[in-house]
Write an enzyme that holds these catalytic residues in place. Sequence first.
Site, PDB file in Angstrom:
ATOM      1  CG  HIS A 131      46.652  47.864  28.620  1.00  0.00           C
ATOM      2  ND1 HIS A 131      46.182  47.893  27.335  1.00  0.00           N
ATOM      3  CD2 HIS A 131      47.065  49.133  28.922  1.00  0.00           C
ATOM      4  CE1 HIS A 131      46.314  49.127  26.862  1.00  0.00           C
ATOM      5  NE2 HIS A 131      46.841  49.903  27.813  1.00  0.00           N
TER       6      HIS A 131
ATOM      7  CB  THR B 221      51.457  42.284  39.188  1.00  0.00           C
ATOM      8  OG1 THR B 221      50.796  41.985  37.949  1.00  0.00           O
ATOM      9  CG2 THR B 221      52.814  41.609  39.194  1.00  0.00           C
TER      10      THR B 221
HETATM   11  P1  GDP Z   1      48.287  45.456  37.864  1.00  0.00           P
HETATM   12  O1  GDP Z   1      48.362  46.095  36.548  1.00  0.00           O
HETATM   13  O2  GDP Z   1      46.877  45.281  38.325  1.00  0.00           O
HETATM   14  O3  GDP Z   1      49.047  44.165  37.947  1.00  0.00           O
HETATM   15  O4  GDP Z   1      48.922  46.461  38.897  1.00  0.00           O
HETATM   16  P2  GDP Z   1      50.344  46.388  39.593  1.00  0.00           P
HETATM   17  O5  GDP Z   1      50.377  45.337  40.620  1.00  0.00           O
HETATM   18  O6  GDP Z   1      51.377  46.367  38.549  1.00  0.00           O
HETATM   19  O7  GDP Z   1      50.330  47.761  40.367  1.00  0.00           O
HETATM   20  C1  GDP Z   1      50.162  48.980  39.719  1.00  0.00           C
HETATM   21  C2  GDP Z   1      50.693  50.107  40.545  1.00  0.00           C
HETATM   22  O8  GDP Z   1      49.968  50.211  41.757  1.00  0.00           O
HETATM   23  C3  GDP Z   1      52.149  49.892  40.942  1.00  0.00           C
HETATM   24  O9  GDP Z   1      52.844  51.108  40.845  1.00  0.00           O
HETATM   25  C4  GDP Z   1      52.066  49.425  42.356  1.00  0.00           C
HETATM   26  O10 GDP Z   1      53.193  49.778  43.129  1.00  0.00           O
HETATM   27  C5  GDP Z   1      50.849  50.160  42.879  1.00  0.00           C
HETATM   28  N1  GDP Z   1      50.210  49.403  43.960  1.00  0.00           N
HETATM   29  C6  GDP Z   1      49.872  48.110  43.943  1.00  0.00           C
HETATM   30  N2  GDP Z   1      49.286  47.761  45.112  1.00  0.00           N
HETATM   31  C7  GDP Z   1      49.267  48.878  45.877  1.00  0.00           C
HETATM   32  C8  GDP Z   1      48.787  49.150  47.188  1.00  0.00           C
HETATM   33  O11 GDP Z   1      48.260  48.299  47.902  1.00  0.00           O
HETATM   34  N3  GDP Z   1      48.951  50.429  47.667  1.00  0.00           N
HETATM   35  C9  GDP Z   1      49.504  51.376  46.905  1.00  0.00           C
HETATM   36  N4  GDP Z   1      49.610  52.572  47.434  1.00  0.00           N
HETATM   37  N5  GDP Z   1      49.963  51.148  45.660  1.00  0.00           N
HETATM   38  C10 GDP Z   1      49.865  49.928  45.153  1.00  0.00           C
HETATM   39 MG    MG Z   2      49.858  43.069  36.495  1.00  0.00          MG
END
Ligand code: GDP
Ligand code: MG
Length: 650
Positions: free
Chosen positions: A65, A17
């Site tokens: 998930h 996301t």
């Molecule tokens: P999803 O479940 O794959 O959609 O993951 P999200 O986009 O919701 O991200 C999950 C967590 O990883 C969040 O707390 C984001 O801030 C963190 N996150 C996402 N991309 C990055 C990144 O490029 N670098 C870092 N350090 N954290 C990230």
């Molecule tokens: Mg997501």
Amino acid sequence: MKSVVLGTAGHVDHGKTALIEALTGVNTDRWQEERERGITIDLGFARYPQRLDDLDISVVDVPGHEDFVKNMLAGASGVDLLLLVVAADEGPMPQTREHLWIARLLGVRRGVVAVTKADLVDAEWLELVSDSARSEVSNVFGECDWPIIAVSALKERGLADLDRAIVATAREAEARRDDDLFRLPVDRSFTVRGIGTVVTGTVWSGTVQTGGEVRILPGDRTARVRGVQVHGGDVERARAGQRAALALAGVDRWQVARGDVLAADPVWRSHTVLDASLTLIPDAPWSLKHWQRLRFHLGTSETMARLVLHERDRLQPGETHPVQLRLERPVVARAGDRFVIRFYSPVVTIGGGVVIDPWARRRRRSTRGAIAVAAPSAGDAADSADAGEAGEAASAAIERLVAGEDGAGADEAELSIRSGLSPVDVSKIVKSMEAAGALRQVARRWFTLDAVRDVREALLAAVASHHESDSHAQGVGLEFLRSRLGRPQALVNAVLADLQREGLVRIEGSLAALSEHRPRLDPKQEDTAKEIARRLREAGFSPPTVKELARGLSVGGGEQALLPVLKFLTERGDLVAVTQDLYYDAGVMAQARQRITEYLAGGGGQAGRPSELREVLGVTRKYLIPLLEYLDAAGLTRRTSEGRVLRETP
Ligand code: GDP
Ligand code: MG
């Protein structure tokens, strides 16, 4: 312009996301709960930055998930291009692989891998994770030539490279077809104040237009399309490969939901029995057995299904086999559609495949090779590299479908659903097969020439056998013939017309006969016929009834034995049947008609009362009433409150 849907894939919390937000500026976590928990639960949607005139990319962001894989499946079903997201700090995880399999089973062929959160690891580690991401992809898709790009959504690193890779890969994706039947699996429905019911989804094929009508299946409700939006802007029509929002008039929000299908053509229908080719993924933890209960996902729909295995008891991991699926709720499917199956409990993805026949019949397990025979190969045709080969495979599939199992033929729209080919392609194929003498069209349905020949032979045989058993009859009743053959009426009629044109069969009134057929009686019947004719002629206007004739003639078999003879004489025109039980000599009847005509015509338009007409013919009421009713029915007279009048003045 080509429209392509990009779908995310990957384990929860790997940064899907966040990456989509970095690329598009849209936070696809729409729900408050999603934002509060920081986890994607349902599908999210965004438009990829629009910089190109010939390419339009929509984005579907899916939940990672494992509890929400069923939502992921609904989103993945419209995806053309995969964006696999792997977090550099964690590397591939269970849903990384499960999502890859789902994409593969749903027919996605191209993808880009983003190894994200690159800011959290060193270069060496990044290299290791990229390698393991590559081997994950090749494990599922075979050789991996997908671009693998290291990025960081937070530090905005590698995004330009990723963007270039996405655009380049999207360009290679095959465009979905506009000139095909419209279908859109619904992924959301909601109410917008002042607009009413709105549904969204990816247009799988065809187009949908403002002002048009759509059917909502499987419930089969009709709605009018009030408005169409693509990427939040009003448009005249939405085309295959686009994500669209449709405002629908005539349905309430609760009457349409995820899992429903919007379609336009009346040919679409839902069904609960599918023939399919099923693949069990090689790392599935179990084999499948006959009659196993499974979760079945097609488009955005999900239902439970029973697995029918033919000619074997189990399907092992890594195997592909034709199967039948008995669904607990009907789905709208088309040949070539991809589906996914998941284990009932625990809920894990274990396989999927391609629909072979969306309108299959229930087949018992013992039916050998049934599916293989019925299987069209539109999917194979699409896969085939050689265009000529693909054309031949498509023609063979169409011929098999037209031949069917019951000789009922098929119309072009049905063929399109059952082959997976577009109506344009179906039309081309049947026309060329017609030119080659393999198919024939009758009343908008297509039949194989074999089926036509079959009906022709059956017809000739049925007429001949009737002549054999009822040699005294002029011919066989057309209604009787049609019902006895049990073939499509239109086809029987067309073949009858052929036979008539060729001079093999003659049709008179409602009877058909072979041209060479001459009705005849056997010698004993001949004698009876002569005697009946004589008695009826001599009896004038007061002839003996059939019962009386039988008694008087004392032939063996009584009344029953007289019937074929009476029928023969009637069909030849010697006798007239006034009732079932009362026959007149044709000459006598002509006289009766003449007397009545003269009397009524001479009366100056006065009606003739029964008592007067009785005098005219010199008969009792027993004969008068049936005679007058017969003459009414024959069109000579008409009954009024004053009595009989001539229907037409002579
Ligand atoms: P999803 O479940 O794959 O959609 O993951 P999200 O986009 O919701 O991200 C999950 C967590 O990883 C969040 O707390 C984001 O801030 C963190 N996150 C996402 N991309 C990055 C990144 O490029 N670098 C870092 N350090 N954290 C990230
Ligand atoms: Mg997501």
